[in-house]
Design a protein around this motif. Structure first.
Motif, PDB file in Angstrom:
ATOM      1  N   PRO A 108      -1.792  -5.287  -8.275  1.00  0.00           N
ATOM      2  CA  PRO A 108      -0.636  -5.711  -9.072  1.00  0.00           C
ATOM      3  C   PRO A 108       0.495  -4.685  -9.098  1.00  0.00           C
ATOM      4  O   PRO A 108       1.430  -4.813  -9.867  1.00  0.00           O
ATOM      5  N   TYR A 109       0.409  -3.651  -8.255  1.00  0.00           N
ATOM      6  CA  TYR A 109       1.406  -2.583  -8.192  1.00  0.00           C
ATOM      7  C   TYR A 109       1.257  -1.911  -6.832  1.00  0.00           C
ATOM      8  O   TYR A 109       0.280  -2.144  -6.105  1.00  0.00           O
ATOM      9  N   ASP A 110       2.201  -1.065  -6.474  1.00  0.00           N
ATOM     10  CA  ASP A 110       2.151  -0.321  -5.230  1.00  0.00           C
ATOM     11  C   ASP A 110       0.973   0.651  -5.255  1.00  0.00           C
ATOM     12  O   ASP A 110       0.606   1.162  -6.317  1.00  0.00           O
ATOM     13  N   ARG A 111       0.398   0.927  -4.098  1.00  0.00           N
ATOM     14  CA  ARG A 111      -0.797   1.780  -4.034  1.00  0.00           C
ATOM     15  C   ARG A 111      -0.554   3.198  -4.532  1.00  0.00           C
ATOM     16  O   ARG A 111      -1.492   3.879  -4.936  1.00  0.00           O
ATOM     17  N   SER A 112       0.687   3.653  -4.547  1.00  0.00           N
ATOM     18  CA  SER A 112       0.983   5.001  -5.051  1.00  0.00           C
ATOM     19  C   SER A 112       1.427   4.998  -6.514  1.00  0.00           C
ATOM     20  O   SER A 112       1.698   6.054  -7.082  1.00  0.00           O
ATOM     21  N   ALA A 113       1.464   3.836  -7.132  1.00  0.00           N
ATOM     22  CA  ALA A 113       2.018   3.711  -8.483  1.00  0.00           C
ATOM     23  C   ALA A 113       1.178   4.386  -9.562  1.00  0.00           C
ATOM     24  O   ALA A 113       1.691   4.681 -10.642  1.00  0.00           O
ATOM     25  N   LEU A 114      -0.092   4.624  -9.314  1.00  0.00           N
ATOM     26  CA  LEU A 114      -0.968   5.223 -10.326  1.00  0.00           C
ATOM     27  C   LEU A 114      -1.023   6.745 -10.231  1.00  0.00           C
ATOM     28  O   LEU A 114      -1.759   7.395 -10.976  1.00  0.00           O
ATOM     29  N   GLU A 115      -0.255   7.309  -9.301  1.00  0.00           N
ATOM     30  CA  GLU A 115      -0.204   8.770  -9.170  1.00  0.00           C
ATOM     31  C   GLU A 115       0.488   9.368 -10.388  1.00  0.00           C
ATOM     32  O   GLU A 115       1.343   8.719 -10.980  1.00  0.00           O
ATOM     33  N   PRO A 116       0.140  10.560 -10.819  1.00  0.00           N
ATOM     34  CA  PRO A 116      -0.804  11.491 -10.207  1.00  0.00           C
ATOM     35  C   PRO A 116      -2.248  11.285 -10.648  1.00  0.00           C
ATOM     36  O   PRO A 116      -3.132  12.049 -10.269  1.00  0.00           O
ATOM     37  N   HIS A 117      -2.507  10.259 -11.418  1.00  0.00           N
ATOM     38  CA  HIS A 117      -3.843  10.065 -11.997  1.00  0.00           C
ATOM     39  C   HIS A 117      -4.846   9.533 -10.972  1.00  0.00           C
ATOM     40  O   HIS A 117      -6.011   9.924 -10.999  1.00  0.00           O
ATOM     41  N   LEU A 118      -4.404   8.620 -10.121  1.00  0.00           N
ATOM     42  CA  LEU A 118      -5.186   8.167  -8.968  1.00  0.00           C
ATOM     43  C   LEU A 118      -4.248   8.186  -7.769  1.00  0.00           C
ATOM     44  O   LEU A 118      -3.186   7.559  -7.800  1.00  0.00           O
ATOM     45  N   SER A 119      -4.642   8.880  -6.730  1.00  0.00           N
ATOM     46  CA  SER A 119      -3.786   9.012  -5.555  1.00  0.00           C
ATOM     47  C   SER A 119      -3.714   7.712  -4.771  1.00  0.00           C
ATOM     48  O   SER A 119      -4.602   6.849  -4.863  1.00  0.00           O
ATOM     49  N   ALA A 120      -2.666   7.601  -3.962  1.00  0.00           N
ATOM     50  CA  ALA A 120      -2.518   6.440  -3.087  1.00  0.00           C
ATOM     51  C   ALA A 120      -3.707   6.330  -2.133  1.00  0.00           C
ATOM     52  O   ALA A 120      -4.172   5.225  -1.836  1.00  0.00           O
ATOM     53  N   ASP A 121      -4.223   7.468  -1.665  1.00  0.00           N
ATOM     54  CA  ASP A 121      -5.387   7.445  -0.765  1.00  0.00           C
ATOM     55  C   ASP A 121      -6.615   6.878  -1.458  1.00  0.00           C
ATOM     56  O   ASP A 121      -7.360   6.082  -0.889  1.00  0.00           O
ATOM     57  N   THR A 122      -6.837   7.271  -2.714  1.00  0.00           N
ATOM     58  CA  THR A 122      -7.973   6.743  -3.468  1.00  0.00           C
ATOM     59  C   THR A 122      -7.805   5.244  -3.704  1.00  0.00           C
ATOM     60  O   THR A 122      -8.739   4.464  -3.499  1.00  0.00           O
ATOM     61  N   VAL A 123      -6.620   4.838  -4.129  1.00  0.00           N
ATOM     62  CA  VAL A 123      -6.369   3.416  -4.390  1.00  0.00           C
ATOM     63  C   VAL A 123      -6.560   2.603  -3.114  1.00  0.00           C
ATOM     64  O   VAL A 123      -7.217   1.561  -3.122  1.00  0.00           O
ATOM     65  N   GLU A 124      -6.015   3.084  -2.010  1.00  0.00           N
ATOM     66  CA  GLU A 124      -6.135   2.358  -0.748  1.00  0.00           C
ATOM     67  C   GLU A 124      -7.592   2.253  -0.298  1.00  0.00           C
ATOM     68  O   GLU A 124      -8.055   1.184   0.100  1.00  0.00           O
ATOM     69  N   ALA A 125      -8.330   3.350  -0.369  1.00  0.00           N
ATOM     70  CA  ALA A 125      -9.732   3.328   0.044  1.00  0.00           C
ATOM     71  C   ALA A 125     -10.565   2.418  -0.852  1.00  0.00           C
ATOM     72  O   ALA A 125     -11.388   1.634  -0.360  1.00  0.00           O
ATOM     73  N   HIS A 126     -10.356   2.509  -2.138  1.00  0.00           N
ATOM     74  CA  HIS A 126     -11.114   1.713  -3.101  1.00  0.00           C
ATOM     75  C   HIS A 126     -10.753   0.234  -2.990  1.00  0.00           C
ATOM     76  O   HIS A 126     -11.625  -0.624  -2.841  1.00  0.00           O
ATOM     77  N   HIS A 127      -9.474  -0.064  -3.051  1.00  0.00           N
ATOM     78  CA  HIS A 127      -9.052  -1.468  -3.008  1.00  0.00           C
ATOM     79  C   HIS A 127      -9.372  -2.100  -1.654  1.00  0.00           C
ATOM     80  O   HIS A 127      -9.690  -3.291  -1.577  1.00  0.00           O
ATOM     81  N   GLY A 128      -9.326  -1.308  -0.602  1.00  0.00           N
ATOM     82  CA  GLY A 128      -9.608  -1.834   0.724  1.00  0.00           C
ATOM     83  C   GLY A 128     -11.022  -2.350   0.891  1.00  0.00           C
ATOM     84  O   GLY A 128     -11.281  -3.220   1.730  1.00  0.00           O
TER      85      GLY A 128
END
Length: 194
Positions: free
Chosen positions: A9-29
């Protein structure tokens, strides 16, 4: 009917700095692979036309694990909101009142949430639940287990699988939990209350 993975529901980097874009991408993927496994397993069965949450309630074995993990993941992402977009802080209104009634105050609720998370050995999920009588509770489920199979209403999920935090926090689950509070979407949690 083929089940489709839920988009973020948001861009993969939107939760930074709490969750990185890499973490979001790996997890959501991971959800795409889980959904593909569910679709393959239910093809041609009576489950093929059901929504994902109904498959979770009826499935067993590997199908349950894939379906439940996919549903849990989607529910988790929908309960988060970027800090810059209003995520974090403390709940208000009826949710805040229910937390205060059940746990004493928000700080005690967070402490109980963290305590339950720290006691969960291995991977799983941490939940804020609403019981049938309206009371709130914190519970952990191991592996892919979900409260969908019980009587409680899930309000908030925190993923305790290592892929949810390892890239950012390594083995420091407690630091991940501290960061988690900065991105909770309390409006979404409140909307799930009955």
């Amino acid at each position: 009917m083929s089940i489709e993975p839920s988009p973020l529901p948001y861009d993969r980097s939107a939760l930074e700095p709490h969750l990185s874009a890499d973490t979001v991408e790996a997890h959501h993927g991971r959800q795409q692979a889980l959904i593909e496994q569910v679709n393959a397993a239910v093809a041609g069965t009576e489950l093929a036309e059901l929504p994902l949450q109904e498959i979770v309630r009826r499935a067993q074995g590997a199908l349950f694990n894939h379906a439940s993990q996919a549903w849990n993941d989607a529910f988790y992402w929908e309960g988060l909101r970027p800090s810059a977009g209003g995520g974090g802080g403390e709940p208000e209104g009826r949710l805040a009142e229910a937390i205060n009634r059940t746990f004493g105050d928000f700080a005690r609720f967070k402490a109980q949430f963290a305590g339950v998370a720290e006691r969960l050995f291995g991977s799983g999920w941490l939940w804020l639940l609403q019981r049938g009588d309206g009371a709130l509770a914190v519970a952990a489920t191991a592996n892919a287990a979900s409260p969908l199979t019980g009587e409680d209403t899930p309000l908030l999920a925190c993923c305790l699988w290592e892929h949810a935090y390892y890239l950012d926090y390594r083995h420091a689950r407690g630091k991940y939990l501290e960061a988690f509070w900065n991105i909770v979407d309390w409006r979404a949690v409140d909307a799930r209350m009955k």
